[in-house]
Design a protein around this motif. Structure first.
Motif, PDB file in Angstrom:
ATOM      1  N   ALA A  23      -4.091  -3.650  10.809  1.00  0.00           N
ATOM      2  CA  ALA A  23      -3.073  -3.126  11.708  1.00  0.00           C
ATOM      3  C   ALA A  23      -2.449  -1.910  11.041  1.00  0.00           C
ATOM      4  O   ALA A  23      -2.084  -1.965   9.880  1.00  0.00           O
ATOM      5  CB  ALA A  23      -2.014  -4.193  11.962  1.00  0.00           C
ATOM      6  N   GLY A  24      -2.353  -0.828  11.790  1.00  0.00           N
ATOM      7  CA  GLY A  24      -1.737   0.357  11.217  1.00  0.00           C
ATOM      8  C   GLY A  24      -2.768   1.391  10.814  1.00  0.00           C
ATOM      9  O   GLY A  24      -3.966   1.167  10.930  1.00  0.00           O
ATOM     10  N   ILE A  25      -2.264   2.517  10.341  1.00  0.00           N
ATOM     11  CA  ILE A  25      -3.150   3.616   9.962  1.00  0.00           C
ATOM     12  C   ILE A  25      -3.452   3.469   8.483  1.00  0.00           C
ATOM     13  O   ILE A  25      -2.823   4.081   7.632  1.00  0.00           O
ATOM     14  CB  ILE A  25      -2.485   4.968  10.290  1.00  0.00           C
ATOM     15  N   ILE A  26      -4.395   2.599   8.179  1.00  0.00           N
ATOM     16  CA  ILE A  26      -4.702   2.270   6.793  1.00  0.00           C
ATOM     17  C   ILE A  26      -6.204   2.282   6.615  1.00  0.00           C
ATOM     18  O   ILE A  26      -6.950   2.076   7.561  1.00  0.00           O
ATOM     19  CB  ILE A  26      -4.200   0.857   6.412  1.00  0.00           C
ATOM     20  N   ALA A  68      -1.277  -1.728  16.738  1.00  0.00           N
ATOM     21  CA  ALA A  68      -1.931  -2.449  15.658  1.00  0.00           C
ATOM     22  C   ALA A  68      -3.262  -3.050  16.078  1.00  0.00           C
ATOM     23  O   ALA A  68      -4.138  -3.267  15.262  1.00  0.00           O
ATOM     24  CB  ALA A  68      -1.003  -3.534  15.133  1.00  0.00           C
ATOM     25  N   SER A  77     -14.293  -3.002  17.155  1.00  0.00           N
ATOM     26  CA  SER A  77     -13.006  -2.481  17.628  1.00  0.00           C
ATOM     27  C   SER A  77     -13.166  -1.902  19.020  1.00  0.00           C
ATOM     28  O   SER A  77     -12.311  -2.076  19.887  1.00  0.00           O
ATOM     29  CB  SER A  77     -12.486  -1.382  16.685  1.00  0.00           C
ATOM     30  N   ARG A  91      -5.303   3.370  18.867  1.00  0.00           N
ATOM     31  CA  ARG A  91      -5.687   2.561  17.717  1.00  0.00           C
ATOM     32  C   ARG A  91      -6.503   3.453  16.807  1.00  0.00           C
ATOM     33  O   ARG A  91      -7.524   3.999  17.211  1.00  0.00           O
ATOM     34  CB  ARG A  91      -6.544   1.362  18.167  1.00  0.00           C
ATOM     35  N   GLU A  92      -6.030   3.600  15.567  1.00  0.00           N
ATOM     36  CA  GLU A  92      -6.748   4.434  14.620  1.00  0.00           C
ATOM     37  C   GLU A  92      -7.770   3.568  13.898  1.00  0.00           C
ATOM     38  O   GLU A  92      -7.462   2.451  13.478  1.00  0.00           O
ATOM     39  CB  GLU A  92      -5.750   5.027  13.623  1.00  0.00           C
ATOM     40  N   VAL A  93      -9.011   4.051  13.782  1.00  0.00           N
ATOM     41  CA  VAL A  93     -10.010   3.333  12.992  1.00  0.00           C
ATOM     42  C   VAL A  93     -10.603   4.274  11.951  1.00  0.00           C
ATOM     43  O   VAL A  93     -11.180   5.311  12.289  1.00  0.00           O
ATOM     44  CB  VAL A  93     -11.149   2.764  13.873  1.00  0.00           C
ATOM     45  N   ASP A  94     -10.415   3.925  10.706  1.00  0.00           N
ATOM     46  CA  ASP A  94     -11.004   4.678   9.601  1.00  0.00           C
ATOM     47  C   ASP A  94     -12.417   4.151   9.393  1.00  0.00           C
ATOM     48  O   ASP A  94     -12.612   3.014   8.990  1.00  0.00           O
ATOM     49  CB  ASP A  94     -10.127   4.470   8.361  1.00  0.00           C
ATOM     50  N   PRO A 136      -9.889   0.862   5.419  1.00  0.00           N
ATOM     51  CA  PRO A 136     -10.420  -0.478   5.620  1.00  0.00           C
ATOM     52  C   PRO A 136     -10.837  -1.200   4.335  1.00  0.00           C
ATOM     53  O   PRO A 136     -11.369  -0.603   3.405  1.00  0.00           O
ATOM     54  CB  PRO A 136     -11.657  -0.234   6.500  1.00  0.00           C
ATOM     55  N   ILE A 138      -2.617  12.187  10.308  1.00  0.00           N
ATOM     56  CA  ILE A 138      -2.295  11.345  11.473  1.00  0.00           C
ATOM     57  C   ILE A 138      -0.929  10.685  11.248  1.00  0.00           C
ATOM     58  O   ILE A 138      -0.099  10.607  12.151  1.00  0.00           O
ATOM     59  CB  ILE A 138      -3.395  10.300  11.715  1.00  0.00           C
ATOM     60  N   HIS A 139      -0.700  10.243  10.023  1.00  0.00           N
ATOM     61  CA  HIS A 139       0.614   9.692   9.674  1.00  0.00           C
ATOM     62  C   HIS A 139       1.717  10.707   9.937  1.00  0.00           C
ATOM     63  O   HIS A 139       2.791  10.362  10.424  1.00  0.00           O
ATOM     64  CB  HIS A 139       0.647   9.324   8.186  1.00  0.00           C
ATOM     65  N   PHE A 185       1.044   4.583  18.115  1.00  0.00           N
ATOM     66  CA  PHE A 185      -0.052   3.894  17.439  1.00  0.00           C
ATOM     67  C   PHE A 185       0.184   2.396  17.524  1.00  0.00           C
ATOM     68  O   PHE A 185       1.293   1.916  17.319  1.00  0.00           O
ATOM     69  CB  PHE A 185      -0.146   4.345  15.976  1.00  0.00           C
TER      70      PHE A 185
END
Ligand code: SF4
Lengths: 519, 173
Positions: free
Chosen positions: A163-166, B81, B106, B48-51, A168, B62-63, B79
Motif C-alpha cells: 500500500a502506498g508509493i513504495i 492503497a 494488480s 494505484r502506483e505500481v513499481d 516492492p 510521484i511523491h 493515490f
C-alpha cells in the motif's frame, strides 16, 4: 595473535599474493588454505566485511581492519565454482553469497543459508552471468520460508506490492497476537540485472547505469562508480569537479533526509511534519535543478569529472537556500522534540543493538544511531572533505527516534557543508558564454585490464563500488554494493518484539533501498 | 507548535495555485487540470502506483505530487492503497521478470474501466534496461497502456501534464 596484526601483514603471512594494477587499495589473490585461515580470522570482531561478489570462476571479498582502517580486497580462484563460505563467521555475507550463486553459479560451501535470493525462477535462465548459463528449472517449486513452530503463532504475508508509493518486496511476519516473533524478508523483485548490463559497456554508458542503481542515491552511486574507475585508471580529476561533486552529494543528502524525517513522522501519525518537510525538500530539488539542470542531479557526476557546472548565480542561490533552511528547519525540529505523542511512537521502537550493527558492518543513520560512527567521508576519507569542517553525529539508543535525530543532525551538517563549498569553490565558473570548459578530463584505458575500488558515503551509508576496466576501455566487471545490503537484515532484528503495526514506522526509519539492493 | 500551525494557517497557502512567478507553466497546468478533472469525473480519480522495477527515482517525483506545492489532491486525484479502489494504474520501471506476475495481478484486481499509465523512460520503452535477462521492457508488452509519460524521471509538472492529458482524452471510455 593474528587478530592484532594489521591487515596487510596478516594477508601476506597467510599466503596472499598481491595483484598488480589494483587501486587504491591492494588486492591479494589467496590460496584455498589462506582463504580458510582468513575465515578463522574473521571470527574475531576486529574486521568489517565491506563486500563480496562473484566472477565466473572467482570470488572476491573486501575487508577493513577497523582499528587501523586498512582496506584490502581478497580473491580466490574457484575453477570448480565452489569456495568456503564466509557466512558462518560473518552473517552479512550470506545474502551476497546467495546473489553470487544466483548470478554466477558459485557455491558457498557450508553456508548458513543456501536458498536462492535474487533468482525467483522467472528469468528463463539460471546463473545468467556465469560462463555456462543453464536452462531454467522445469518445475520450480515455491520459495521455502523459514519454518516457525509454536503455539498461537500466525503468519502475515505482505507484498511484494505494498500500500502506498513504495518499492516492492515481500515481508513475512510471524506474530504472537500483536507481537512480531520473526520477520523474514524476501527481496529481488526489482532485480534489473544491472551488473550484467554493465558488462562490456563503454565507461560512459556504464556510468548511466550506475546513476540508476538507486534513484535517490544517484549522485552517490555515480560518484562511487566514477571514483572506482578513476582509481583503476589512475585519473586525477580537476579540483573544481571534486568540489562540485561534494556539493551535489550534500544536496542529495539534505533532500533525502528531509524527505525521510517527514515520512517517518507521517508514519507516526503526524502528517503535519511530512507537509512541512516535503516543502523544504522541494526547495532543495529546485535549487539543484537551477544549478545543475536536473532535480535529482542524475548523470551529472561522470568518470573524469562532472557533466554540469554551476551557473554564475549558483553560489548565491545556494546560500539563499541554506538561509531558508536555517530559518525553517529548526522550528520543525523543536516541534519534533516537544511532541509527546510523536516521541511516544519513536522512542524505544525498533531498537538495533550496537553489537549487531558492528557485526553487519551497517553504516549510515542505521549504524550511527546504534553507536557505529563510521562515515566514508572520514574513513577512508576523500577529497574535498579533508578540507571541510563537519561532524559525524553518533547516538547509541538505536531506536527510531535515534535514527530521526541522526538525520536531523546530518541535515544541519550538510547545510554547513553546502555553505562552505559555495563560498570556497575553486576554479572558474562556466561563464555566461559557456567558454570556460567543464571540469572534466578524458579517460585513457591502461595497457591491460586495471581494477579499482571506491567507498563513498551516500545519505544511506557507505557504498562500495569495484570495477575492472579492460584494455579496450570497456567495463569488464562492476560490482556496486549499496549500503542497504547490510541494513536490510537488521530491519528483521529491529522489528522483533515490536507490534506489527509499528512495522511501517520501523521500515521508514531504515529506508533501505530495494532497487539498490536488488540491482 | 501552535505558533507554527497558526503561522501556517495565516501565512496563506504555499500551493502554487496563483501564477507563481517561478513557474507560470505549472499554474496554467493546474488550472487546466482542475477543469478537466471536474468535467470528466465530477468525482475523484484514484491512482494505484505500481513499481515494476523502478530505480525509485520515478517514485520520488510521484511523491512530490503530494507535497503542498503540487498538491495533487486538490484536483480530486489521489493515490490509493489497493488496486481494487483504483481507476488508474501508474506503472514505473522496465518491468522486471520478477515483478511481472505481481503487476498483472494488480491489473486484474483493478475494476473496469481502468487506465494504465507508463511513467518514466523505463516504463515507456525499457530505458537503459532493455535487452537483459531480467527485464521485459516497456509496460505495454505486459499491459495495454493508455498513456506514456517519458522522462528520467518525469518532473512533477510533466506528471501533472500527463494526468491532464489522460483526463482530456479518456472521456470516451
Ligand atoms: S525512468 Fe529513470 S528515474 Fe524512472 S525508474 Fe527508470 S531510470 Fe529510474
Amino acid at each position: 595473535m593474528y587478530g592484532e596484526q594489521p591487515l596487510f601483514g596478516l594477508l601476506n603471512r597467510i599466503g596472499g599474493a598481491p595483484v598488480a594494477d589494483h587501486g587504491p587499495w591492494p588486492r591479494y589473490r589467496m590460496t584455498r588454505d589462506g582463504w580458510l585461515q582468513l575465515i578463522a580470522e574473521l571470527e574475531g570482531s576486529a574486521w568489517s566485511l565491506l563486500g563480496l561478489w562473484g566472477e565466473p570462476k572467482e570470488v572476491y571479498a573486501a575487508l577493513r581492519e577497523d582499528m587501523s582502517g586498512d582496506i584490502a580486497v581478497v580473491s580466490l580462484d574457484c575453477p570448480q565454482g565452489r569456495y568456503p563460505s564466509l557466512s558462518p563467521v560473518r552473517p552479512s555475507a550470506n545474502r551476497l553469497e546467495r546473489a553470487a550463486h544466483d548470478l554466477y553459479g558459485l557455491t558457498a560451501e557450508r553456508t548458513t543459508d543456501p536458498r536462492p535470493w535474487l533468482d525467483h525462477d522467472a528469468w528463463g535462465v539460471r546463473r545468467p552471468l556465469s560462463d555456462r548459463p543453464g536452462a531454467p528449472s522445469p518445475n520450480p517449486g515455491p520459495y521455502t520460508f523459514l519454518s516457525v513452530e509454536g503455539e498461537g503463532l500466525h503468519q502475515i504475508p505482505v507484498g511484494p506490492v505494498h500500500a502506498g508509493i513504495i518499492e516492492p518486496g515481500h515481508f513475512r511476519f510471524t506474530a504472537n497476537g500483536e507481537t512480531v516473533v520473526r520477520l523474514e524478508e524476501r527481496l529481488g523483485y526489482v532485480h534489473r540485472g544491472v551488473e550484467g548490463l554493465m558488462r562490456g559497456k563503454p565507461i560512459a554508458e556504464a556510468a548511466r547505469l550506475a546513476a540508476r542503481i538507486s534513484g535517490d542515491s544517484t549522485v552517490a552511486h555515480s560518484l562511487a562508480f566514477a571514483r572506482a574507475v578513476e582509481a583503476a585508471l589512475d585519473v586525477r580529476v580537476p579540483p573544481r569537479a571534486v568540489w562540485l561533486r561534494a556539493l551535489m552529494a550534500e544536496l542529495e543528502r539534505v533532500a533525502n533526509h528531509l524527505g525521510d524525517i517527514g515520512a517517518i513522522c507521517n508514519d507516526a501519525a503526524f502528517a503535519f511534519m511530512l507537509a512541512e518537510m516535503s516543502q523544504l525538500r522541494e526547495a532543495v530539488l529546485r535549487a539543484a535543478d537551477l544549478c545543475f539542470g536536473h532535480r535529482l542531479m542524475m548523470d551529472r557526476v561522470v568518470p573524469g569529472g562532472v557533466a554540469a557546472d554551476l551557473p554564475e548565480r549558483g553560489p548565491a542561490l545556494l546560500l539563499d537556500l541554506c538561509a531558508e533552511l536555517r530559518r525553517r528547519f529548526p522550528p520543525l525540529v523543536t516541534i519534533y522534540d516537544g511532541k509527546a505523542s510523536l516521541q511516544d511512537r519513536t522512542v524505544g521502537t525498533g531498537v538495533v543493538a550496537t553489537g549487531l550493527v558492528s557485526r553487519f558492518g551497517a553504516g549510515g543513520p542505521v549504524g550511527r544511531a546504534s553507536g557505529r560512527g563510521l562515515d566514508a567521508r572520514r574513513n577512508p576519507g576523500y577529497a574535498p572533505y579533508d578540507d571541510l569542517e563537519f561532524e559525524v553525529p553518533v547516538l547509541t539508543e538505536g531506536d527510531v527516534n535515534a535514527r530521526v535525530w541522526i538525520r536531523i543532525r546530518e541535515v544541519e551538517q550538510s547545510i554547513a557543508l553546502i555553505e562552505q563549498i559555495a563560498k570556497r569553490m575553486p576554479g572558474l565558473p562556466r561563464g555566461l558564454d559557456g567558454t570556460t570548459p567543464l571540469p572534466l578530463v578524458p579517460l585513457a584505458a591502461g595497457q591491460g585490464a586495471r581494477e579499482g575500488m571506491s567507498l563513498v558515503e551516500s545519505f544511506r551509508g557507505e557504498i562500495l563500488t569495484w570495477v575492472r576496466i579492460e584494455a579496450d576501455g570497456t567495463v569488464g566487471r562492476c560490482h556496486p554494493r549499496d549500503p542497504s545490503w547490510f541494513q536490510w537484515p537488521l530491519l528483521e532484528a529491529a522489528i522483533e518484539g515490536n507490534i506489527v503495526a509499528d512495522f511501517p514506522l520501523c521500515n521508514k526509519s531504515f529506508n533501505c533501498s530495494y532497487a539498490g539492493h536488488d540491482l | 507548535m501552535f505558533k507554527h500551525i497558526l503561522k501556517s494557517l495565516t501565512g496563506g497557502p504555499v500551493t502554487e495555485a496563483g501564477p507563481a512567478p517561478a513557474d507560470p507553466a505549472l499554474a496554467e497546468l493546474a488550472g487546466k487540470l482542475e477543469k478537466a478533472a471536474k468535467a470528466r469525473l465530477g468525482r475523484s480519480l484514484s491512482i494505484r502506483e505500481v513499481d515494476a522495477g523502478s530505480c525509485n527515482g520515478c517514485e520520488l517525483e510521484i511523491h512530490a505530487l503530494n507535497n503542498p506545492i503540487y498538491d495533487l489532491e486538490r484536483f480530486g486525484i489521489r493515490f490509493v492503497a489497493s488496486p481494487r479502489h483504483a481507476d488508474v494504474l501508474l506503472v514505473t520501471g522496465p518491468v522486471t521478470r520478477n515483478m511481472r506476475e505481481a503487476l498483472v495481478r494488480s491489473w486484474d484486481a483493478t475494476p473496469d474501466p481502468k487506465w494504465v499509465v507508463a511513467c518514466g523512460d523505463c516504463a515507456v520503452d525499457g530505458g537503459l534496461f532493455r535487452g537483459g535477462y531480467a527485464c521485459i521492457g516497456p509496460v505495454n508488452e505486459v499491459l495495454p497502456v493508455d498513456l506514456h509519460i517519458p522522462g528520467c524521471p518525469p518532473r512533477p509538472a510533466e506528471l501533472l501534464a500527463g494526468l491532464l492529458a489522460l483526463l482530456e482524452t479518456s472521456d470516451t471510455r
